[in-house]
Design a protein around this motif. Structure first.
Motif, PDB file in Angstrom:
ATOM      1  N   ILE A   1       0.809  -1.214   0.000  1.00  0.00           N
ATOM      2  CA  ILE A   1       0.000   0.000   0.000  1.00  0.00           C
ATOM      3  C   ILE A   1       0.842   1.265   0.000  1.00  0.00           C
ATOM      4  CG2 ILE A   1      -1.679   1.286   1.426  1.00  0.00           C
ATOM      5  CD1 ILE A   1      -2.951  -1.327   2.048  1.00  0.00           C
ATOM      6  N   ALA A   2       2.105   1.146   0.405  1.00  0.00           N
ATOM      7  CA  ALA A   2       2.924   2.352   0.571  1.00  0.00           C
ATOM      8  C   ALA A   2       3.008   3.170  -0.722  1.00  0.00           C
ATOM      9  CB  ALA A   2       4.320   1.970   1.054  1.00  0.00           C
TER      10      ALA A   2
ATOM     11  N   GLU B   1       9.395  12.601  -1.817  1.00  0.00           N
ATOM     12  CA  GLU B   1       8.341  11.927  -1.060  1.00  0.00           C
ATOM     13  C   GLU B   1       8.859  10.659  -0.384  1.00  0.00           C
ATOM     14  OE1 GLU B   1       8.105  13.035  -4.124  1.00  0.00           O
ATOM     15  OE2 GLU B   1       6.458  14.476  -4.228  1.00  0.00           O
ATOM     16  N   PRO B   2       9.428   9.711  -1.150  1.00  0.00           N
ATOM     17  CA  PRO B   2       9.965   8.536  -0.442  1.00  0.00           C
ATOM     18  C   PRO B   2      11.170   8.873   0.434  1.00  0.00           C
ATOM     19  CG  PRO B   2      10.409   8.388  -2.802  1.00  0.00           C
ATOM     20  CD  PRO B   2       9.467   9.532  -2.615  1.00  0.00           C
ATOM     21  N   TYR B   3      11.959   9.875   0.038  1.00  0.00           N
ATOM     22  CA  TYR B   3      13.131  10.235   0.830  1.00  0.00           C
ATOM     23  C   TYR B   3      12.720  10.632   2.244  1.00  0.00           C
ATOM     24  CZ  TYR B   3      17.383  12.825   2.158  1.00  0.00           C
ATOM     25  OH  TYR B   3      18.501  13.280   2.803  1.00  0.00           O
TER      26      TYR B   3
ATOM     27  N   ARG C   1       9.783  -1.106  -1.573  1.00  0.00           N
ATOM     28  CA  ARG C   1       8.659  -0.920  -2.497  1.00  0.00           C
ATOM     29  C   ARG C   1       8.442   0.538  -2.894  1.00  0.00           C
ATOM     30  NH1 ARG C   1       4.836  -4.980  -2.352  1.00  0.00           N
ATOM     31  NH2 ARG C   1       5.913  -6.973  -2.127  1.00  0.00           N
ATOM     32  N   THR C   2       9.018   1.466  -2.156  1.00  0.00           N
ATOM     33  CA  THR C   2       8.872   2.867  -2.552  1.00  0.00           C
ATOM     34  C   THR C   2      10.211   3.451  -2.981  1.00  0.00           C
ATOM     35  OG1 THR C   2       9.189   3.671  -0.292  1.00  0.00           O
ATOM     36  CG2 THR C   2       6.930   3.251  -0.987  1.00  0.00           C
ATOM     37  N   LEU C   3      11.170   2.570  -3.224  1.00  0.00           N
ATOM     38  CA  LEU C   3      12.469   3.023  -3.714  1.00  0.00           C
ATOM     39  C   LEU C   3      12.287   3.515  -5.144  1.00  0.00           C
ATOM     40  CD1 LEU C   3      15.597   3.005  -3.068  1.00  0.00           C
ATOM     41  CD2 LEU C   3      15.662   0.887  -4.347  1.00  0.00           C
ATOM     42  N   SER C   4      12.348   4.825  -5.345  1.00  0.00           N
ATOM     43  CA  SER C   4      12.192   5.350  -6.707  1.00  0.00           C
ATOM     44  C   SER C   4      13.562   5.377  -7.373  1.00  0.00           C
ATOM     45  CB  SER C   4      11.595   6.752  -6.677  1.00  0.00           C
ATOM     46  OG  SER C   4      12.555   7.680  -6.225  1.00  0.00           O
ATOM     47  N   SER C   5      13.552   5.507  -8.693  1.00  0.00           N
ATOM     48  CA  SER C   5      14.824   5.458  -9.415  1.00  0.00           C
ATOM     49  C   SER C   5      15.743   6.600  -9.005  1.00  0.00           C
ATOM     50  CB  SER C   5      14.570   5.512 -10.919  1.00  0.00           C
ATOM     51  OG  SER C   5      13.848   4.385 -11.304  1.00  0.00           O
ATOM     52  N   VAL C   6      15.167   7.799  -8.851  1.00  0.00           N
ATOM     53  CA  VAL C   6      16.022   8.926  -8.483  1.00  0.00           C
ATOM     54  C   VAL C   6      16.579   8.732  -7.077  1.00  0.00           C
ATOM     55  CG1 VAL C   6      16.109  11.414  -8.100  1.00  0.00           C
ATOM     56  CG2 VAL C   6      14.834  10.505 -10.024  1.00  0.00           C
TER      57      VAL C   6
END
Lengths: 277, 285, 428
Positions: free
Chosen positions: B150-151, B226-228, B238-243
């Motif tokens: 859900i994250a 946001e994920p940072y 699961r919320t590790l974005s590419s950037v």
């Protein structure tokens, strides 16, 4: 779709829809403001109004991090960049509209091409460039890389196209130098373009976090969003919600104040960032 | 006369210098970097295609790409739907539209950091407003940011909340360009509201749809703050974005060559996705 | 013209802002301390003393410029070529990274260094801080051993006479605490707390010290190979997994305003001696606590090692007077001075006479809570020599999350996968 044909029921439904939307956008901000004023033990339980309000959380934020200094840094950085973007973009836009010269089309295409490059491509090499120039931990790293805005050039170019050539030619006959024509005749007549470019640039720089986090490590040079981000992520807030939220409110206030005064300009300017195509 | 010829070049000189230093050099340099290993404090070391080979086997990178695409897949349609709906209503002849427009636009101007800190609290498991609302409705609580499944949708919802105001305005501008006569002649033919929407409105605002699609897709690929702030990339990456992953490899572990390789690869991926979107929208309208 | 002037004025003012102080003086030494208040106090003391006694070789001191973390600031300084000559707060796990890049002075080449080191540390410590190339680039300086702090009253309520020594005892205690805390089916008190976030250094407070305790101080990385795929890692993972599976530790970040330990929400925590200062400042009336060694597997015997969060002294290659810098550091570490250091900072110098020398015993008599740490100090391990140690912790962290927090993997396969990924990282 006009007024006469809109029935009462439909109208009411539309208003309800709009009000629910408005509540969804505004309530979180109000909650945040109240939570930042509430005593720590209340934050977990109140919905709209805490048992008492006070500035304790704000006092703590100011004690723990140099908020004013960061605000000043953000102002210096954003204003400097905005100034140069307006000057350089108008110069380039001016050259592209009022001169015939070799390579003009090439420059225009380069601008368009540059605008379509995602920042992910240049992030690492740009950081290395900053290191090699010795610009990390200085205002230079925060400002100079932003001095040119492709979008700014396009906006000025489009605006200058609408200014009749006669104005330009007449000034030239009067013996004005070209720079003088640009800065004392064209620019004063290009206020809408200036406002658009200025707001877009200012907001872009003011809100940026990724780049400052990368090039600035010295707390005294941090921009406000950077400082608040690191405060919220790092340990200094000591997981106190009120303090975190107070720092977020401090970050929001300058922009919200500016927005409430110049709301129309903000909306039209930022919407025009969509004319990239 | 010679001086006159020089003037335009002087005018564009700042642009050219800046372009050379901050665009051309970095682009060229990143193409050099991808073939090197470099931790910034030791000399650069040529590794041929080593970085790409490592990238192919790096499950975290591919997961970050999938995560980012997943984010876009939720965020962009949600954004389109909500933005069009609100724009349609704001296009009706009602009162106080300016006020509503201003309110919807508010999150757009506020820094992403503010929004993120705020929503982190709304999403709280024990005492967040959203879960308190669920409890009040006697529904089970949701681990908005702690449940791995859900994250990311939670973050997408938040991002939509933040950006949708801008897209409402864009659609509103688009809607206002649709000639009223088109609707009137459709009315004469007895078209329903849906038919008018499908066959007049949609084709007419097609350029705006494409614009919003492309803008929010590119925006989606920049997902970082946001994920940072909220999750640090977790739970279970699961919320590790590419950037975020590039940031980690580049500025945490100082793998400059590898991070640059990911930047180049991501650029190619963005390009492909945007081209597909363009083709699709153009074909279907 | 006006505009050109304006532009140049702004440019000039920008470059003035960014101007850096020129710090390397001819004969002097520039020393950076951490920006911890107590350490600054000690740095002032020792620098003043040195400058009084050595008029020709002045040391100039400043705390490391504020930043995200001192590690990052140091890295930025190395990258930018603006390093100090001497730095007193280098995390041991970072030394190999700088040493291999040729940024540090090999101290063993300096006159009298090895005698000094042999007098200060026993052979195990010397081996620990020797780089892979055989040189020594750091002086082992101070440690903050990770131990288990526990709430005496909460423990007494569970019927335990002494703090849990083994995994089984710990789990048993956790079960009793949980049962007693149930309110309407909801757990309100926990046996302990560990950050569930995957930030690499969080493993200093759970897996790593437990692993060192279980294994008698085994390495994670040896000769650029991951060596932690063993039964000790597996039993540590299994222990922690059991804790999270049974909800003995909360999986949500505890985000209330109060400290969860001091407010009695959790009974134990794995932490360092810095907790004492914090607890003495904020503990409620009548709150009692003490420290015990980390829990170990049931069949454990022998000394119990733990992680020491070792911070060391280094000299950067940019230093123009390495000998002066070295003599300054020797003075910095002299017995009398380190007794002052301990008193000011409550941090333990890493030296073998810590528990035997009377100069130190006075301090421990006055600060009994520090005694468990002093006893532990002999059995402390610093991070291994690897230029990519952070990444090794990072891959362990990722597997830790999968296995321990979310039970998606068995301990054995999580440890195996972590070692595999770590080896990939180490090969790079």
């Amino acid at each position: 779709m006009n007024l006469k044909r809109l029935s009462g029921i439909k109208k009411t439904a539309a208003y309800i829809f709009l009000f629910i939307g408005a509540a969804a956008f505004v309530y979180p901000f109000i909650w945040m403001l109240m939570a930042s004023l509430a005593p720590e033990k209340d934050i977990a339980s109140f919905a709209l109004w805490p048992t008492s309000i006070g500035l304790g959380s704000y006092v703590q934020v100011f004690e723990k991090i140099p908020v004013l200094r960061a605000f000043l840094n953000s102002m210096i950085v954003s204003l400097t960049v905005t100034f140069f973007v307006v000057v350089f973009s108008s110069m380039t836009g001016f050259a592209l509209t009022h001169y015939e010269f070799k390579g003009r089309d090439a420059v225009f295409y380069i601008i368009i091409f540059t605008m379509s490059l995602p920042f992910q491509l240049t992030l690492i090499p740009q950081y290395i460039l900053m290191v090699k120039l010795g610009w990390t931990d200085s205002y230079l790293a925060l400002t100079v890389p932003y001095f040119i805005s492709g979008l700014g050039i396009i906006i000025f170019r489009q605006y200058f196209k609408t200014i009749p050539r006669d104005l330009f030619d007449a000034a030239r006959i009067d013996g004005c130098s070209d720079l003088k024509i640009l800065f004392s005749i064209l620019l004063p007549n290009a206020k809408p373009a200036i406002i658009t470019v200025a707001i877009l640039t200012f907001m872009g720089v003011w809100n940026d976090v990724l780049w400052p986090i990368i090039v600035i490590r010295n707390e005294n040079l941090m921009t406000l969003p950077q400082l608040i981000t690191l405060f919220a992520v790092g340990g200094k807030a000591e997981s106190q919600l009120g303090v975190k939220l107070a720092s977020a409110v401090l970050l929001a206030v300058p922009v919200v104040v500016a927005y409430s005064f110049f709301q129309k300009y903000f909306i039209t300017s930022m919407a025009s960032s969509g004319m990239k195509e | 006369m010679g001086k006159k010829k020089l003037t335009p070049y002087l005018l564009i000189a700042p642009y050219i210098i800046h372009f050379g230093l901050f665009v051309a050099f970095p682009v060229v340099f990143s193409l050099v970097l991808v073939f090197h290993r470099w931790n910034i404090i030791s000399p650069m070391e040529y590794v041929g295609p080593g970085n790409f080979i490592r990238l192919l086997g790096d499950t975290f990178f591919w997961q970050s790409v999938l995560n980012t695409l997943y984010f876009i897949l939720i965020h962009v349609p949600l954004q389109l739907l909500i933005a069009i709906s609100f724009a349609l209503i704001l296009n009706l002849p009602l009162r106080m539209l300016g006020v509503f427009r201003a309110i919807y636009f508010l999150p757009v101007v506020v820094s992403g950091v503010v929004v993120t800190i705020l929503w982190q609290q709304l999403f709280g498991y024990e005492n967040g407003i959203l879960n308190r609302l669920l409890t009040y409705l006697t529904l089970p609580r949701i681990g908005w940011l702690t449940d791995p499944d859900i994250a990311m949708p939670s973050i997408a919802i938040m991002a939509t909340w933040k950006n949708v105001g801008l897209y409402i305005i864009l659609f509103l501008t688009g809607l206002q360009t649709v000639p009223v006569q088109l609707y009137e002649s459709a009315d004469l033919e007895g078209a329903t509201a849906w038919q008018k929407f499908r066959h007049i409105t949609i084709p007419m605002i097609n350029p705006t749809i494409l614009l919003v699609l492309v803008l929010s897709t590119i925006g989606g690929f920049s997902l970082f703050i946001e994920p940072y702030v909220m999750t640090g990339g977790g739970p279970l990456s699961r919320t590790l974005s590419s950037v975020l992953y590039i940031y980690k490899q580049g500025f945490f572990f100082y793998h400059m060559g590898y991070a640059a390789t990911m930047g180049v690869t991501l650029t190619a991926i963005i390009l492909v996705v945007v081209i597909i979107q363009k083709k699709y929208v153009e074909r279907n309208t | 013209m006006k505009y050109i002037v304006l532009i140049s004025v702004i440019f000039l003012s920008l470059s003035v802002f960014s101007c850096r102080e020129n710090i390397n003086e001819r004969n002097g030494v520039l020393y950076w301390s951490s920006n911890n208040t107590d350490e600054i106090t000690y740095a002032r003391f020792i620098v003043e003393k040195w400058n009084r006694d050595n008029p020709g070789k002045q040391v100039r001191f400043q705390p490391v410029p504020e930043g995200q973390s001192s590690e990052e600031v140091i890295l930025a300084a190395v990258v930018g070529g603006t390093t100090p000559d001497v730095y007193s707060n280098m995390w041991q796990g970072d030394v190999e990274y700088y040493a291999r890049a040729g940024k540090l002075v090999a101290l063993d080449t300096l006159e009298g260094f090895m005698d000094f080191l042999n007098a200060r540390c026993d052979s195990a410590v010397i081996k620990e801080v020797t780089s892979r190339d055989g040189h020594i680039y750091q002086i082992p300086w101070k440690i903050n051993p990770i131990m288990m702090i526990y709430n005496k009253k909460m423990l007494a309520k569970t019927g335990l006479k002494s703090p849990p020594r083994t995994y089984t005892e710990f789990l048993k205690m956790a079960g009793i605490i949980q049962k007693a805390s149930l309110v309407g089916g909801r757990v309100t008190k926990w046996a302990g707390y560990a950050e569930v976030q995957v930030t690499w250094w969080q493993r200093w407070f759970d897996y790593y010290p437990l692993y060192l305790s279980a294994s008698g101080g085994a390495k994670l990385v040896n000769a650029d190979t991951a060596v932690f795929d063993n039964k000790y890692s597996v039993s540590t993972f299994a222990f922690l997994q059991k804790i999270f599976k049974n909800n003995y530790f909360p999986t949500d970040r505890l985000s209330s305003g109060q400290d969860p330990f001091l407010s009695g929400m959790i009974a134990t925590r794995f932490t360092g001696p810095w907790e004492i200062v914090h607890a003495e400042k904020f503990k409620p009336e009548g709150f009692e606590y003490d420290f015990a060694p980390m829990p170990v597997p049931d069949d454990h015997s022998g000394p119990q090692y733990t992680y020491g969060d070792t911070k060391n002294l280094v000299i950067f290659k940019t230093c123009k007077n390495p000998l002066t810098a070295w003599y300054f550091l020797r003075e910095f570490c002299r017995l009398e001075n380190e007794a002052v250091f301990l008193k000011i900072t409550n941090q333990l110098p890493r030296r073998k006479d810590l528990t035997s020398d009377p100069l130190f015993s006075n301090y421990f008599a006055a600060n009994p809570l520090m005694i468990p740490f002093a006893k532990q100090a002999r059995y402390v391990i610093g991070p291994d020599n690897s230029p990519v140690l952070k990444e090794v912790f990072d891959v362990i962290s990722a597997e830790y999350e999968q296995c321990v927090v979310y039970s998606k993997k068995s301990p054995a396969s999580a440890v195996k996968d972590a070692a595999h990924s770590a080896n990939l990282v180490l090969m790079q």
